[in-house]
Every structure is written in structure tokens, then in C-alpha cells.
Design an enzyme around this catalytic site. Structure first.
Site, PDB file in Angstrom:
ATOM      1  N   GLU A 135       0.851  -1.190   0.000  1.00  0.00           N
ATOM      2  CA  GLU A 135       0.000   0.000   0.000  1.00  0.00           C
ATOM      3  C   GLU A 135       0.886   1.238   0.000  1.00  0.00           C
ATOM      4  O   GLU A 135       1.678   1.440   0.916  1.00  0.00           O
ATOM      5  CB  GLU A 135      -0.895   0.034   1.242  1.00  0.00           C
ATOM      6  CG  GLU A 135      -1.757   1.299   1.306  1.00  0.00           C
ATOM      7  CD  GLU A 135      -2.495   1.464   2.623  1.00  0.00           C
ATOM      8  OE1 GLU A 135      -3.632   1.957   2.608  1.00  0.00           O
ATOM      9  OE2 GLU A 135      -1.921   1.109   3.681  1.00  0.00           O
ATOM     10  N   TRP A 136       0.739   2.061  -1.036  1.00  0.00           N
ATOM     11  CA  TRP A 136       1.473   3.327  -1.048  1.00  0.00           C
ATOM     12  C   TRP A 136       0.616   4.378  -0.351  1.00  0.00           C
ATOM     13  O   TRP A 136      -0.394   4.802  -0.887  1.00  0.00           O
ATOM     14  CB  TRP A 136       1.794   3.752  -2.472  1.00  0.00           C
ATOM     15  CG  TRP A 136       2.551   5.064  -2.514  1.00  0.00           C
ATOM     16  CD1 TRP A 136       3.265   5.630  -1.498  1.00  0.00           C
ATOM     17  CD2 TRP A 136       2.654   5.969  -3.617  1.00  0.00           C
ATOM     18  NE1 TRP A 136       3.813   6.829  -1.891  1.00  0.00           N
ATOM     19  CE2 TRP A 136       3.452   7.055  -3.188  1.00  0.00           C
ATOM     20  CE3 TRP A 136       2.156   5.950  -4.925  1.00  0.00           C
ATOM     21  CZ2 TRP A 136       3.763   8.131  -4.031  1.00  0.00           C
ATOM     22  CZ3 TRP A 136       2.466   7.016  -5.756  1.00  0.00           C
ATOM     23  CH2 TRP A 136       3.254   8.088  -5.315  1.00  0.00           C
ATOM     24  N   ARG A 137       1.025   4.751   0.858  1.00  0.00           N
ATOM     25  CA  ARG A 137       0.355   5.809   1.594  1.00  0.00           C
ATOM     26  C   ARG A 137       0.885   7.145   1.093  1.00  0.00           C
ATOM     27  O   ARG A 137       1.794   7.740   1.654  1.00  0.00           O
ATOM     28  CB  ARG A 137       0.598   5.621   3.091  1.00  0.00           C
ATOM     29  CG  ARG A 137      -0.342   4.628   3.760  1.00  0.00           C
ATOM     30  CD  ARG A 137      -1.756   5.212   3.920  1.00  0.00           C
ATOM     31  NE  ARG A 137      -1.691   6.453   4.665  1.00  0.00           N
ATOM     32  CZ  ARG A 137      -1.690   6.530   5.996  1.00  0.00           C
ATOM     33  NH1 ARG A 137      -1.795   5.432   6.728  1.00  0.00           N
ATOM     34  NH2 ARG A 137      -1.616   7.695   6.604  1.00  0.00           N
ATOM     35  N   ARG A 178      -4.571   8.964   2.551  1.00  0.00           N
ATOM     36  CA  ARG A 178      -5.376   9.008   3.765  1.00  0.00           C
ATOM     37  C   ARG A 178      -5.475  10.461   4.226  1.00  0.00           C
ATOM     38  O   ARG A 178      -4.459  11.080   4.523  1.00  0.00           O
ATOM     39  CB  ARG A 178      -4.740   8.125   4.861  1.00  0.00           C
ATOM     40  CG  ARG A 178      -5.514   8.083   6.168  1.00  0.00           C
ATOM     41  CD  ARG A 178      -6.842   7.368   6.035  1.00  0.00           C
ATOM     42  NE  ARG A 178      -6.658   5.982   5.604  1.00  0.00           N
ATOM     43  CZ  ARG A 178      -7.224   5.484   4.510  1.00  0.00           C
ATOM     44  NH1 ARG A 178      -7.999   6.242   3.732  1.00  0.00           N
ATOM     45  NH2 ARG A 178      -7.036   4.221   4.181  1.00  0.00           N
ATOM     46  N   GLU A 180      -9.114  11.460   8.703  1.00  0.00           N
ATOM     47  CA  GLU A 180      -9.198  10.030   9.018  1.00  0.00           C
ATOM     48  C   GLU A 180      -7.843   9.453   9.429  1.00  0.00           C
ATOM     49  O   GLU A 180      -7.574   8.266   9.266  1.00  0.00           O
ATOM     50  CB  GLU A 180      -9.782   9.256   7.831  1.00  0.00           C
ATOM     51  CG  GLU A 180     -11.222   9.649   7.538  1.00  0.00           C
ATOM     52  CD  GLU A 180     -12.117   8.484   7.146  1.00  0.00           C
ATOM     53  OE1 GLU A 180     -11.673   7.331   7.225  1.00  0.00           O
ATOM     54  OE2 GLU A 180     -13.265   8.751   6.763  1.00  0.00           O
ATOM     55  N   HIS A 233     -12.205   5.201   8.907  1.00  0.00           N
ATOM     56  CA  HIS A 233     -11.303   5.057  10.045  1.00  0.00           C
ATOM     57  C   HIS A 233     -11.759   5.961  11.181  1.00  0.00           C
ATOM     58  O   HIS A 233     -11.966   7.152  10.977  1.00  0.00           O
ATOM     59  CB  HIS A 233      -9.868   5.423   9.644  1.00  0.00           C
ATOM     60  CG  HIS A 233      -9.358   4.619   8.492  1.00  0.00           C
ATOM     61  ND1 HIS A 233      -9.758   4.865   7.195  1.00  0.00           N
ATOM     62  CD2 HIS A 233      -8.509   3.561   8.442  1.00  0.00           C
ATOM     63  CE1 HIS A 233      -9.162   3.996   6.393  1.00  0.00           C
ATOM     64  NE2 HIS A 233      -8.406   3.188   7.121  1.00  0.00           N
ATOM     65  N   LYS A 252     -13.934  -1.554   3.887  1.00  0.00           N
ATOM     66  CA  LYS A 252     -12.924  -1.620   4.953  1.00  0.00           C
ATOM     67  C   LYS A 252     -13.275  -0.649   6.069  1.00  0.00           C
ATOM     68  O   LYS A 252     -13.630   0.505   5.806  1.00  0.00           O
ATOM     69  CB  LYS A 252     -11.537  -1.264   4.406  1.00  0.00           C
ATOM     70  CG  LYS A 252     -10.458  -1.153   5.480  1.00  0.00           C
ATOM     71  CD  LYS A 252      -9.221  -0.431   4.963  1.00  0.00           C
ATOM     72  CE  LYS A 252      -8.236  -0.174   6.100  1.00  0.00           C
ATOM     73  NZ  LYS A 252      -7.136   0.730   5.684  1.00  0.00           N
ATOM     74  N   ARG A 298      -6.351  -8.342  14.171  1.00  0.00           N
ATOM     75  CA  ARG A 298      -5.470  -8.401  13.016  1.00  0.00           C
ATOM     76  C   ARG A 298      -5.021  -9.830  12.713  1.00  0.00           C
ATOM     77  O   ARG A 298      -4.452 -10.106  11.671  1.00  0.00           O
ATOM     78  CB  ARG A 298      -4.243  -7.512  13.237  1.00  0.00           C
ATOM     79  CG  ARG A 298      -4.576  -6.032  13.400  1.00  0.00           C
ATOM     80  CD  ARG A 298      -3.317  -5.210  13.632  1.00  0.00           C
ATOM     81  NE  ARG A 298      -3.606  -3.799  13.812  1.00  0.00           N
ATOM     82  CZ  ARG A 298      -3.737  -2.904  12.831  1.00  0.00           C
ATOM     83  NH1 ARG A 298      -3.614  -3.301  11.573  1.00  0.00           N
ATOM     84  NH2 ARG A 298      -3.998  -1.637  13.085  1.00  0.00           N
ATOM     85  N   SER A 354       2.010   2.344   9.861  1.00  0.00           N
ATOM     86  CA  SER A 354       1.154   3.435   9.411  1.00  0.00           C
ATOM     87  C   SER A 354      -0.068   3.613  10.304  1.00  0.00           C
ATOM     88  O   SER A 354      -0.835   4.551  10.119  1.00  0.00           O
ATOM     89  CB  SER A 354       0.698   3.192   7.962  1.00  0.00           C
ATOM     90  OG  SER A 354      -0.137   2.048   7.893  1.00  0.00           O
ATOM     91  N   GLN A 372      -0.060  -2.246  14.408  1.00  0.00           N
ATOM     92  CA  GLN A 372       0.453  -3.090  13.329  1.00  0.00           C
ATOM     93  C   GLN A 372       1.636  -3.920  13.818  1.00  0.00           C
ATOM     94  O   GLN A 372       2.559  -3.405  14.435  1.00  0.00           O
ATOM     95  CB  GLN A 372       0.885  -2.238  12.128  1.00  0.00           C
ATOM     96  CG  GLN A 372      -0.264  -1.750  11.289  1.00  0.00           C
ATOM     97  CD  GLN A 372       0.200  -0.912  10.113  1.00  0.00           C
ATOM     98  OE1 GLN A 372       1.393  -0.747   9.890  1.00  0.00           O
ATOM     99  NE2 GLN A 372      -0.742  -0.363   9.359  1.00  0.00           N
TER     100      GLN A 372
END
Length: 253
Positions: free
Chosen positions: A46-48, A82, A86, A143, A170, A213, A232, A236
Site C-alpha cells: 500500500e502506497w500511503r 489518507r 481520518e 477510520h 474496509k 489483526r 502506518s 500493526q
């Protein structure tokens, strides 16, 4: 439920897939992170892009996406800006946000884009329409970094994402206590067993929610996020630990 197939990855089938975010500020940092993610065996990158210093320059963002695509090889790439409301790094006007996601879908470099639910119904539909015309999948997201809404509200939001045409709904929420984690898991189970005709992604954040998770295969969340370096979002786990835990649970099911 039909899995969402992105390149050679089937999201929504078997062990939950592992997505690793890229949170580099410079192009060099982003490409270096992409190379690491390819090596460690993640399922999705995932490219944030809200971390990227030049994200407001569309041409530079497209160029960086193209270079990242080359770096990742055949690893699926999710593009995410993002917004600060959020939990992201930057704010962006709604019109610019929609256009950015459309540009990335049209770039040929990304496989999925993330569209925040509360951007607006029509705006999400615009992103979905453009993405699907380009063969790109859409994750609609929400989120809440402050609380966990009740189960009915969680289900309402997930169903809304599905109605707007997202390929994968999501939701990520912050637990105030252990019961909030149970609320998230109960909503996930009900969504996948009663309402969903496509994969969903859910998680309860921070240390309290780390269990969510890991147990997606039991309750119905199709993808989880792991860290390879800087995380991120709160809670995590490192990719290696996450992969081990998911495989151990899978063997016991």
C-alpha cells in the site's frame, strides 16, 4: 462470496492476505521501501501517498507510481491518500482528492485505490466508476481513531460501501476497552455471513485490538496490515510475526 483477484492474489480466499504500507516522504524512500516489501513476501503493498512530499504535483506522483510499479514487479499495489480527518498526514480538498484517485486509477501503475466513505456518496461513485473503467479495484474505507461505533453503525457503514460499488469495504476503529474489540469482531462476522457478497476488511487498532489483526480467517476479515519498518497505524505487527501467527491459526482450523 467471490474473492477479489488482483494480479495473482485472491483476496477473500484462504489465509487473510498481508498488506504492508509504504510511508516514505521522498521518492527514494518510497522506492527503497517497495524493494524491501517485495523481498519479505507480502501479498499487497500500500502506497500511503499522503506521506509523499510531492503528492500535490500530479505529474510527479504519476512518475513515482510508475517507478514503484517497476520496483514491486508483480506485487499488487494499493494507492491510498489518507486524509487528515481520518488519521492521515495531509488534508486535501474533495475535488482534488477525487481527481487524484482517478488519475492514479488511469495511470496503469496501481491495482487498487482507497476511497474514503465519508468523502461523499457521489464522489465515491465517481472514483469507483473511473477505477472500474480502468480495471482497477476499489477499497472503500472508514477510520475512527477515537472510538468504536456500535455494531449496527459498523454494519451500516460497511453495507453502504458495498452499495456504492466498492470491491472491498474496509473499516478500522479504535477500542476503548476489550468489549469494543468484541463489537468489531461481531460486526465482521455478521457482515460476512449475512450481508456481504464480497470480501471485507476490518480491524480494531492499538494493542487492545491486535487480536483482530490475527483472527480474520475466523471472523471474516480478508486482509490485514503489517509493518516492515515504520507502522502506518497503531497496533500493526511486524510482517514476519504476523505471517507466522496467521499460518498457525490456519493450520488449526
Amino acid at each position: 462470496m467471490n474473492p477479489v483477484v488482483v494480479r495473482n492474489v485472491k483476496i477473500g480466499e484462504g489465509i487473510p492476505k498481508i498488506c504492508v504500507p509504504i510511508v516514505g516522504v521522498t521518492r527514494e524512500e518510497i522506492l527503497a521501501a517497495g524493494a524491501r516489501i517485495r523481498e519479505i513476501g507480502a501479498d499487497v503493498a500500500e502506497w500511503r501517498a499522503d506521506w509523499y512530499e510531492d503528492v500535490f504535483h500530479l505529474e510527479k506522483t504519476r512518475e513515482t507510481a510508475g517507478l514503484l510499479r517497476q520496483t514491486l514487479g508483480d506485487l499488487p499495489l494499493l494507492f491510498t491518500f489518507r486524509t487528515s480527518k481520518e488519521g492521515g498526514e495531509k488534508a486535501m480538498e474533495t475535488e482534488a482528492y477525487v481527481r487524484l484517485n482517478q488519475e492514479m486509477a488511469e495511470s496503469g501503475s496501481v491495482d487498487l485505490v482507497d476511497a474514503e466513505l465519508f468523502t461523499g456518496d457521489e464522489e465515491v461513485r465517481q472514483i469507483v466508476k473511473t477505477a472500474h473503467q480502468c480495471g482497477v479495484k476499489v477499497i472503500a474505507s472508514n477510520h475512527d481513531f477515537h472510538k468504536t461505533p456500535d455494531k449496527e453503525e459498523l454494519l451500516k457503514r460497511l453495507c453502504k460501501m458495498q452499495e456504492l460499488g466498492a470491491d472491498i469495504p474496509k473499516i478500522a476503529v479504535m477500542p476503548q476497552n476489550k468489549k469494543d474489540v468484541l463489537t468489531l469482531l461481531a460486526a465482521t462476522e455478521e457482515m460476512t455471513s449475512v450481508y456481504a457478497d464480497r470480501p471485507v476488511i476490518t480491524m480494531s487498532m492499538a494493542g487492545t485490538g491486535v487480536l483482530s489483526r490475527l483472527c480474520g480467517e475466523v471472523f471474516g476479515s480478508a486482509l490485514t496490515f503489517g509493518a516492515a519498518g515504520k507502522a502506518s497505524a497503531p497496533g500493526q505487527m511486524a510482517v514476519e510475526d504476523l505471517k507466522t501467527a496467521l499460518e498457525l491459526l490456519h493450520k488449526s482450523l
